[in-house]
Design an enzyme around this catalytic site. Sequence first.
Site, PDB file in Angstrom:
ATOM      1  N   GLU A  98     -71.245  15.709  -9.418  1.00 52.38           N
ATOM      2  CA  GLU A  98     -72.457  15.473 -10.179  1.00 52.38           C
ATOM      3  C   GLU A  98     -73.061  14.155  -9.709  1.00 52.38           C
ATOM      4  O   GLU A  98     -72.392  13.353  -9.062  1.00 52.38           O
ATOM      5  CB  GLU A  98     -72.120  15.362 -11.672  1.00 52.38           C
ATOM      6  CG  GLU A  98     -71.529  14.013 -12.105  1.00 52.38           C
ATOM      7  CD  GLU A  98     -70.127  13.724 -11.589  1.00 52.38           C
ATOM      8  OE1 GLU A  98     -69.449  14.694 -11.152  1.00 52.38           O
ATOM      9  OE2 GLU A  98     -69.715  12.549 -11.611  1.00 52.38           O
ATOM     10  N   LYS A 152     -71.116   2.669  -4.334  1.00 50.59           N
ATOM     11  CA  LYS A 152     -70.496   3.998  -4.423  1.00 50.59           C
ATOM     12  C   LYS A 152     -69.962   4.521  -3.093  1.00 50.59           C
ATOM     13  O   LYS A 152     -69.030   5.312  -3.071  1.00 50.59           O
ATOM     14  CB  LYS A 152     -71.482   4.994  -5.038  1.00 50.59           C
ATOM     15  CG  LYS A 152     -71.698   4.755  -6.530  1.00 50.59           C
ATOM     16  CD  LYS A 152     -72.359   5.958  -7.178  1.00 50.59           C
ATOM     17  CE  LYS A 152     -72.507   5.764  -8.675  1.00 50.59           C
ATOM     18  NZ  LYS A 152     -73.640   4.877  -9.016  1.00 50.59           N
ATOM     19  N   SER A 175     -74.386  -4.439  -7.871  1.00 48.31           N
ATOM     20  CA  SER A 175     -73.798  -3.163  -7.453  1.00 48.31           C
ATOM     21  C   SER A 175     -74.714  -2.329  -6.567  1.00 48.31           C
ATOM     22  O   SER A 175     -74.234  -1.491  -5.812  1.00 48.31           O
ATOM     23  CB  SER A 175     -73.394  -2.352  -8.687  1.00 48.31           C
ATOM     24  OG  SER A 175     -74.495  -2.207  -9.577  1.00 48.31           O
TER      25      SER A 175
HETATM   26  C1  LIG Z   1     -73.768   4.430 -10.413  1.00 45.63           C
HETATM   27  C2  LIG Z   1     -74.111   3.025 -10.431  1.00 45.63           C
HETATM   28  C3  LIG Z   1     -73.585   2.175 -11.412  1.00 45.63           C
HETATM   29  C4  LIG Z   1     -72.747   2.658 -12.553  1.00 45.63           C
HETATM   30  O1  LIG Z   1     -71.520   3.236 -12.188  1.00 45.63           O
HETATM   31  P1  LIG Z   1     -70.157   2.487 -12.391  1.00 45.63           P
HETATM   32  O2  LIG Z   1     -69.135   3.524 -12.112  1.00 45.63           O
HETATM   33  O3  LIG Z   1     -70.111   1.985 -13.781  1.00 45.63           O
HETATM   34  O4  LIG Z   1     -70.136   1.385 -11.399  1.00 45.63           O
HETATM   35  C5  LIG Z   1     -73.891   0.826 -11.334  1.00 45.63           C
HETATM   36  N1  LIG Z   1     -74.708   0.351 -10.360  1.00 45.63           N
HETATM   37  C6  LIG Z   1     -75.237   1.144  -9.418  1.00 45.63           C
HETATM   38  C7  LIG Z   1     -76.121   0.549  -8.387  1.00 45.63           C
HETATM   39  C8  LIG Z   1     -74.953   2.501  -9.417  1.00 45.63           C
HETATM   40  O5  LIG Z   1     -75.485   3.279  -8.474  1.00 45.63           O
END
Ligand SMILES: *Cc1c(COP(=O)(O)O)cnc(C)c1O
Length: 406
Positions: A119, A97, A386
């Site tokens: 948010e 993010k 992610s």
């Molecule tokens: C917020 C988050 C997601 C989900 O958000 P996307 O917009 O679908 O990527 C996935 N993995 C992590 C580690 C997150 O913090």
Amino acid sequence: MTHSDSHSPYRANAEGFFGDFGGAVLPPHLAGPMADVAVAYEEASADPKFQDELQALLSKYVGRPSLLYFAENLTRELGGARVYLKREDLNHTGAHKINHCLGEALLAKRMGKKKLIAETGAGQHGVALATAAALVGLECEIHMGAIDIEKQHPNVIRMELLGAKVVAVEEGGRSLKEAVDSAFGVYAAAPEEYFFAIGSVVGPHPFPSMVRDFQSVVGREARAQILEAEGRLPDLLIAAVGGGSNAMGLFDAFLNDESVRVMGVEPGGEGLEGTRHAATMTLGTPGMLHGMQTKVLQDAEGEPSPVHSIASGLDYPGVGPQHAHLESLGRAEYVSVSDAETLAAFQALSRIEGIIPALESSHALAQVIKVAPTMPQDAIIIANLSGRGDKDVDYVAELLKQAATA
Ligand SMILES: *Cc1c(COP(=O)(O)O)cnc(C)c1O
């Protein structure tokens, strides 16, 4: 490439429509402020100085490029395709993010705004945005559902340490959806003061395209890294889909490579029969949510359904409009995995590779565990890791304890 690139069938037109999905459905007094954001982003994305400044922060502050890690132990264990993990968990703040939060903060500053508002679900977007605000020198106000505040309390402490104001949202399900409504309400009352920093590839135009562009560094790096490591493109990309930003970030650079299969993984929760899931692509229907036309989990009146996931970053009843478009074109496929499969994948990666993944990312890993054994040994999968799972360990420990005593 900017978001209005009309040469790609996978991108939005000038009004922000990806085929039938996207657009900007807003109350009249917000149409102007949102159009200002679109124009400012159009200019910024064509301005080498903006791009250079963002790239400098990504390399010198976030620590990019992130590793593309060959998961040799996992590959051996699964006995099929070679599994690579794009290590977004190693970024400063521990998830993907930060990539779009820095972009949004730089754009807000360029527009002369003083405050970022947003948010947050798991708290990851809030922490990333509060971090970007601290670095770039902006005020920051984060709305968070009361349930998520309880589940992810360390992230609340982080946001406050970073100088952000955290607003607890007590309405409705007290989760991500209500937090979006609450933050949007404050923004709508004073759009000249705030930059509304949406946390995924969702919301009105230009956010689905803009956030994707900011995240697309993930796929550009992964493409170069896999060509370097293997001398060829991967066969399959896998990423978890909440709003869809880490997935679009990985997918974007490969969309024109038709040989690369693209797969998004949604939270199947406790099963697709009832309402204890958030499988929007699988079970949603076309509708309107948060200023965009997209697929929505909704009731007969068009009210968004209550959703559930073991990962609070994925419990959203909508999805980024580009995902709905990619599915309608047959370019991407979407599957779901259950909470139980996700928890098993969380434990498996921790033990097999010594990497504790976020519960969100564990959805992608659960799908890797399902499909890698069915693929030949010279096939290549890239999964987007992610985020890191440190934020989830207390919650997971509690779930494992419940499972042991059940
Ligand atoms: C917020 C988050 C997601 C989900 O958000 P996307 O917009 O679908 O990527 C996935 N993995 C992590 C580690 C997150 O913090």
